[in-house]
Design a protein around this motif. Sequence first.
Motif: not given
Length: 236
Positions: A54-70
Motif C-alpha cells: 500500500e502507499a507508504p505513510f509518514f510521521f515526523m520527529k522534531a529536529p531537536d530529537c537528533v543525537e550524535s553517535s557516542g
Amino acid sequence: MSGKMYRSDYVVSQGEQPSIPVAGGAVYPVRHIYCVGRNYAEHAREMGADPDREAPFFFMKAPDCVESSGAQIKYPSRTENLHHEVELVVAVGRSGADVPVSEATDHIFGYAVGVDLTRRDLQQAMKEKGRPWEIGKSFSQAAPVGEIQPAWNVGHPREGKISLSVNGELRQEGDLKDMVWGIDEVIAELSTYYKLEPGDLIFTGTPSGVGALVRGDSVSCSIDELEPLEFSIAAV
C-alpha cells in the motif's frame, strides 16, 4: 506585511541549530525529520500489520530529537517500554517537490545509520484511542544518527546488511533490498506531500526484531559502507 520574517532581534534565545557530523569534519544542519512506517515486510508483520505494498505513510520527529553517535541517552519520561528501530537515514541535499522516482537520487546529499527510538506503550495507547501517536515518537534524544557519509563517497546504497546489537547481542538484522518501498520511491512519494529541502532527514524504515531497551544498555548499529552508530542508555 506578508511572507516570512527573518530577524536577528528575537525576544527569546533562538537556541542551537540541531546538526549531525559529516565525514570529513563538516556538519549537516537538521531542518525536518521525516520517517516511513512499516517499510520492511517482516517488521510490519511483527507489528500486526499487512505488509502489502500500500502507499507508504509518514510521521515526523522534531529536529531537536537528533543525537550524535557516542551519546548517552537519558531514559525518557512517561514510558516503561522504550524500543529501538535501526534505520538507513537519507540526508537531503537539494530542494524538490513532486520529484520523479527517476530523479530522486539527484536530491540526496548522503546517508547515515539512525535509530528511531519509540515510547511503544505511549504509541500503542494513542493508536487504541484513535489519536495521533507523535508523543510516542518525538521526544528528547529520540533520533540518534551516526556520521553522514556523502553520496560521492559511498554511492547510493540500495542493498547491504543493516543490524543492531544490544550489549553485544544481535537484535535486528536485515538487508536494505528488503524494503517494501525503495528509497527513490519513498523520496518521490514524500515529495508529493512536502517540498523537500536541504537539511531534511528521511528515516526509511526498520527491519524486524524491534525490542525494548533498559537503563544501562549499550547499543551498536551498522549498515554496510556507512559509519557505525553507537550510544548507551543512561543507568540512572
